[in-house]
Design an enzyme around this catalytic site. Structure first.
Site, PDB file in Angstrom:
ATOM      1  N   THR A 270       0.868  -1.152   0.040  1.00  0.00           N
ATOM      2  CA  THR A 270      -0.115  -0.106  -0.055  1.00  0.00           C
ATOM      3  C   THR A 270       0.737   1.455  -0.032  1.00  0.00           C
ATOM      4  OG1 THR A 270      -0.252  -0.238   2.574  1.00  0.00           O
ATOM      5  CG2 THR A 270      -2.109  -1.086   1.077  1.00  0.00           C
TER       6      THR A 270
ATOM      7  N   LYS B 270       3.822  -7.041   3.886  1.00  0.00           N
ATOM      8  CA  LYS B 270       3.589  -5.461   3.648  1.00  0.00           C
ATOM      9  C   LYS B 270       3.388  -4.693   4.959  1.00  0.00           C
ATOM     10  CE  LYS B 270       0.451  -3.386   3.373  1.00  0.00           C
ATOM     11  NZ  LYS B 270      -0.614  -2.386   4.540  1.00  0.00           N
TER      12      LYS B 270
ATOM     13  N   THR C 279       0.820  -3.704  12.381  1.00  0.00           N
ATOM     14  CA  THR C 279      -0.392  -3.528  11.298  1.00  0.00           C
ATOM     15  C   THR C 279       0.271  -3.792  10.103  1.00  0.00           C
ATOM     16  OG1 THR C 279      -1.311  -1.893  12.656  1.00  0.00           O
ATOM     17  CG2 THR C 279      -1.943  -2.067  10.239  1.00  0.00           C
TER      18      THR C 279
ATOM     19  N   GLU D 179       6.623   4.665   7.250  1.00  0.00           N
ATOM     20  CA  GLU D 179       6.007   5.873   6.658  1.00  0.00           C
ATOM     21  C   GLU D 179       7.042   7.054   7.114  1.00  0.00           C
ATOM     22  OE1 GLU D 179       1.267   4.496   5.578  1.00  0.00           O
ATOM     23  OE2 GLU D 179       1.860   5.750   7.511  1.00  0.00           O
TER      24      GLU D 179
ATOM     25  N   ASN E 220      -0.180  10.600   5.785  1.00  0.00           N
ATOM     26  CA  ASN E 220      -1.329  10.191   6.581  1.00  0.00           C
ATOM     27  C   ASN E 220      -2.470  11.253   6.473  1.00  0.00           C
ATOM     28  OD1 ASN E 220      -1.086   7.141   7.647  1.00  0.00           O
ATOM     29  ND2 ASN E 220       0.922   8.222   8.293  1.00  0.00           N
TER      30      ASN E 220
END
Length: 404
Positions: A153, A179, A190, A276, A399
């Protein structure tokens, strides 16, 4: 592990596994968004899932299928989490499994489903119905990398690993892909992780080994303190290596455990490093605790502190933020026993800061991309480790615009 060898490949490195990834139209044109892993033989399956109280439809389905104990295929889409989608979402997950089972002539309970992406949107099943025959026709031994790309993603790169070792005179291989980039936190991180092995192993041994490996890897990383609705780790075994069945508490089981540990830990660290906006990965070590639970609680509190994480991003040697997080962790503490080190440099001894010269030394350490922070509670012999990351401008940007 002296007798283990890291080899090329991911989920298709073990004998008897095929994989593929295709674009079916969930994500933007040109981006792979549907992956499959297929074993040429059925075998034991193990799984560990999210502790989130609002599990996504694929997690609910996989938990039900796991009770049968046999697995042979995994179908995964990215770009849509199929979470908070009610009865329709569960029906869609069931249809994905059924479509694969029919094409491969398998019992539907041997097919597992994964989804990752935006929460609260129904799956575009018309596109997935067209994509499943395509991805199954494309499944091949060289398709592991493609499948790893198709489950991404916000990940910047695919995550794969494969290792092999001799067990009872046979070469046993364990491969994996994962992932994960955001919403990463212990219990579980997560992410999605899929592991394959050609070992001949009892299901109970496989489940126990996977749980242990997850607890020492995916449950020890934190990027942002959020736990997803879709977290899944599945391991398929097909016995194609031809070894005698691995029994509980045997030397062979110990070797297999080390192989699985290496795969899970490597994938977990790849998730951390690809977090991220991440620019740093820091190991939080808590030693000298009365209990392991105390050590974990203290480590997790420090690892998830926004003030600690932003200081790491700014390369600010503000060790007081670590002490402040420790103080609110809820763990019993004696202030006069606390020690703190950045790397190998002590900055706090017996609860007291060691002054400007020590701070200047740790200011050089915090410029590194990876380093440990060690807290000694001085209360006992228990310890725990958690790997955390910094919190950067880019994390907020990614985000803030995730759905746009």
């Amino acid at each position: 592990m002296a007798n283990a060898l890291t080899i090329r490949g991911g989920v298709t490195a073990p004998q008897g596994f095929l994989a593929a990834g295709v674009h079916c139209g969930i994500k933007k044109p040109g981006l792979l968004d549907l992956a499959v892993i297929v074993s040429t033989a059925s075998g034991p399956v193990a799984g560990v899932f999210t502790t989130n109280r609002l599990p996504a439809a694929p997690v609910q389905l996989d938990r039900a299928h796991l009770r049968h104990g046999i697995g042979q295929a995994i179908i995964v889409n990215s770009g849509n989490a199929n979470a908070c989608t009610g009865a329709q979402g569960l029906a869609d997950a069931e249809e994905m499994a059924t479509l694969v089972a029919r094409r491969l002539n398998l019992p539907v309970q041997t097919v597992f489903v994964g989804s990752t992406g935006v929460i609260g949107q129904s799956l575009p099943m018309d596109r997935i119905r067209r994509g499943i025959p395509l991805v199954l026709m494309r499944a091949r031994r060289s398709g592991g990398r493609e499948a790893a790309k198709a489950i991404m993603t916000t990940d910047l790169r695919p995550k794969e690993i494969a290792v092999a070792a001799r067990i009872a005179g046979k070469t046993i291989t364990v491969g994996g892909m994962a992932k994960g980039s955001g919403m990463i936190h212990p219990d579980m991180a997560t992410m999605l992780a899929y592991i394959t092995t050609d070992a001949h192993i009892e299901r109970e041994v496989l489940q126990r080994a996977l749980r242990s490996a997850v607890d020492r890897s995916f449950n020890c990383i934190s990027v942002d303190g959020d736990t997803s609705t879709n977290d899944t780790v599945l391991c398929l075994a097909n016995g194609r290596a031809g070894n005698p069945v691995i029994q509980p508490d045997s030397p062979d089981a110990a070797i297999f455990q080390r192989l699985l540990d290496r795969v899970c830990f490597t994938l977990a660290m790849k998730v951390c490093r690809d977090g991220e906006g991440v620019t740093k990965v820091v190991e939080i070590r808590v030693t000298g605790a009365k209990t392991v639970a105390d050590a974990k609680q203290a480590a997790n509190t420090i690892a998830t502190s926004s003030l600690v994480k932003t200081a790491l991003f700014g390369e600010d040697a503000n060790w007081g933020r670590v002490i402040a997080a420790l103080g609110r962790s809820g763990v019993p503490l004696d202030p006069q026993r606390i020690g703190l080190r950045f790397g190998e440099t002590a900055i706090v001894k017996d609860g007291v800061g060691l002054g400007p010269s020590a701070e200047r030394r740790i200011s050089r350490i915090v410029r590194r991309k990876e380093f440990p922070i060690t807290v000694d509670l001085g209360e006992g012999s228990a310890e725990a480790r958690v790997w955390t990351t910094d919190l950067s401008y880019d994390y907020v940007k990614i985000n803030a615009s995730y759905r746009s």
